[in-house]
Design an enzyme around this catalytic site. Structure first.
Site, short mmCIF file in Angstrom:
data_model
loop_
_atom_site.label_atom_id
_atom_site.label_comp_id
_atom_site.label_asym_id
_atom_site.label_seq_id
_atom_site.Cartn_x
_atom_site.Cartn_y
_atom_site.Cartn_z
N HIS A 1 30.73 34.23 46.02
CA HIS A 1 31.98 33.80 46.29
C HIS A 1 32.15 33.53 47.98
CE1 HIS A 1 32.15 37.34 43.90
NE2 HIS A 1 32.68 36.88 42.91
N THR B 1 44.35 44.47 45.83
CA THR B 1 43.74 46.44 45.25
C THR B 1 44.62 46.78 45.57
OG1 THR B 1 41.12 45.27 46.64
CG2 THR B 1 41.79 47.59 46.76
#
Length: 580
Positions: free
Chosen positions: A219, A456
């Site tokens: 990523h 998150t």
């Protein structure tokens, strides 16, 4: 400046193009789900994650591998709704569902929440998390564990073959055991000359032309070491990459034991920007170095473009200890003589081998129109509950500047705004929440939070509330009034469920430092004010320890700043307390 072709709508057009050239796989465009026909007697496998790693994951849908893939935005987890829809879809023609997830926080949380919701709806569904990277060792990785890299594809392949041939006998747990054995015997290390170019974004890199990054992720996240000047490919492999995988004296990174004489499978993966010509050369170089320096002759070498980072100019090396994997498999499943039999089991997955199809292209927008609700349990006073939510939302809004200030110091500065978005999402939709049962109301709020918060925090709170809803179902009847006793039991169940998807605990400087004391005190005393006081004390303690999770764990020193998530939770609870 790295040049690359751009398209107006990269994700949707890429998925549609994939379905057009792979007509045995059906695309549901609105949900970004791709799936194939499954068999009622077998376990179905679903994987997925952020787009940008193609052919992972859609390319591995096929008989003998995955049943479905769920695609998120670029480098971002798909939503819980997408995943749950995929679970419901394949569960209609399977005996259970296994979600194979890469070990990244967003993926673990959203797939975990989807599994919890699926189980609440009566679907036998579990999560398996893959982690094979050795770049970040035990000391740095801590409780988070290893990242998932190209070894994930071997888990897909071997678990998929097991599900095809043996899940009718051994079921979902057997399939989980097989995946665990493979993951326990996998190690991977990557390297790259530069960061990848993300479609629609300006190309950014911290690497100079004279540098190479060892331990590069998928990523654009940094590796473990920058090498300058750039070593030769032979030196890179021999001096840096293979020792990271095989040096038994490096206790921090030696995750899998390789004894002399063990059969080993080698996978050389192209991160997207290396030519096939060079990848083939790398396979040869790795084989020679393994033989000369470690007396390892791979029993099988695999190479290709399997787990990419768009056009990442790098590659990774994966080793699977086939001898130890075979021994562990055979001890549980006597019919399996060699892990190589599963690895080489025939599959129609287009990303694994070239296959032909006689089917027509299939695109279906209407297949997921059914809305499934959770069981009603536990009556409650909606007006009181509504007042609690409004007061909590007001308290969060007032605390937002302080929370944002804290998060600017130890995170990315969005915690306050995220919490405001979540609480406003609840209050804006109060008229849509069930007034009949607390189980349905909290399940609906879980859904609202996941949609309005994201990230998150949204995943954590969504799992917590979804599990709380399940706890109410287990402790209350349909017409049973909810008391503090049932709430305490359900909160305890919710915390236990949350702990399956995060390794954060008290002392990690996260919102858990406030959440667990609150739940433990309420379980003991069933006194909300005492529980809020315990939460406040826990939040205050985060200002004395260094963060071990989230973005705060990457900053130089977070030990003098209270965790913004913990502070936000206390503000929410104190808002409710103010109505008493």
């Amino acid at each position: 400046m790295v040049k690359s072709f751009e398209v107006a709508d990269p994700i949707d057009s890429s998925l549609e193009g994939f379905a057009l050239v792979n007509p045995s796989i059906t695309l549901i465009p609105a949900e970004k789900i791709l799936f194939r026909k499954t068999e009622k007697s077998q376990i179905a496998l679903i994987s997925g994650g952020g787009s940008g790693h193609e052919p992972t994951h859609a390319g591995f849908i096929g008989d003998g591998m995955l049943s479905a893939a769920v695609c998120g935005d670029i480098f971002a987890s798909p939503s819980t709704k997408q995943i749950l829809n995929a679970i419901r879809l394949v569960s209609e023609n399977s005996k259970g569902v296994l979600l194979i997830v890469k070990n990244y926080t967003g993926d673990v949380l959203h797939f975990g929440l989807a599994a919890e919701r699926a189980r609440a709806q009566g679907i036998d569904c579990h999560v398996f998390v893959v982690g094979d990277d050795v770049a970040v060792g035990r000391a740095k990785g801590g409780m988070v564990g290893r990242r998932a890299l190209a070894g994930t594809v071997l888990v897909h392949k071997i678990a998929g073959a097991f599900a095809k041939g043996y899940s009718e006998k051994y079921g979902l747990q057997g399939t989980i055991d097989a995946a665990t054995i493979i993951n326990d015997n996998l190690v991977t290390i990557g390297s790259s000359l530069e960061h990848c170019k993300v479609p629609g974004r300006k190309y950014e890199t911290s690497l100079k032309g004279s540098q190479l990054e060892l331990g590069m992720g998928i990523h654009n996240e940094p590796g473990v070491q920058i090498l300058e000047p750039i070593p030769s490919t032979e030196e890179l492999i021999s001096k840096y990459m293979l020792p990271a995988l095989l040096d038994s004296s490096d206790s921090d990174r030696y995750f899998v034991n390789f004894d002399e004489g063990d059969d080993v499978v080698l996978l050389v993966n192209n991160l997207g920007g290396v030519s096939n010509f060079i990848i083939s050369s790398i396979v040869s170089i790795v084989n020679k170095a393994l033989k000369s320096e470690y007396n390892i002759v791979p029993v099988q070498s695999i190479s290709g473009t399997l787990m990419t980072a768009f056009n990442g100019n790098g590659f990774s090396i994966t080793l699977l200890n086939a001898t130890k994997a075979t021994k562990a498999l055979n001890s549980k499943f006597p019919e399996i003589k060699s892990v190589l039999d599963l690895l080489n089991y025939n599959t129609t997955a287009p990303g694994w081998a070239v296959v032909s199809h006689n089917s027509k292209p299939a695109v279906n927008e209407d297949i997921l129109k059914v809305d499934v609700k959770v069981k009603n349990a536990g009556t409650y006073d909606f007006e009181t509950f509504s007042n609690w939510m409004k007061a909590a939302a007001k308290a969060i809004k007032e605390a937002e500047p302080h929370i944002t200030s804290l998060d600017t110091q130890v995170g990315d500065g969005d915690c306050g705004y995220t919490l405001v978005a979540g609480t406003e999402g609840i209050t804006d939709d109060l008229d849509k929440i069930s007034k009949k049962s607390l189980s349905e109301a909290t399940a609906q709020i879980s859904d609202i939070i996941e949609s309005s918060m994201g990230g998150t925090s949204g995943g954590l709170y969504s799992i917590l509330l979804s599990a709380f809803s399940n706890g109410i179902i287990q402790t209350c009847g349909e017409n049973t009034p909810v008391t503090a006793k049932e709430v305490a039991k359900s909160l305890d169940f919710a915390l236990s469920t949350l702990y399956k998807y995060t390794k954060a605990r008290v002392g990690s400087s996260t919102m858990i430092d406030a959440l667990e004391p609150f739940i433990e005190e309420f379980k003991k005393s069933q006194d909300f004010k005492k529980a809020v006081a315990a939460a406040a004390k826990g939040a205050e303690s985060t200002g004395n320890v260094e963060a071990k999770f989230g973005r705060a764990s990457y900053v130089g020193d977070s030990s003098s700043v209270e965790d913004p998530g913990a502070v936000g939770l206390v503000a929410f609870l104190k808002g409710i307390e103010s109505t008493f």
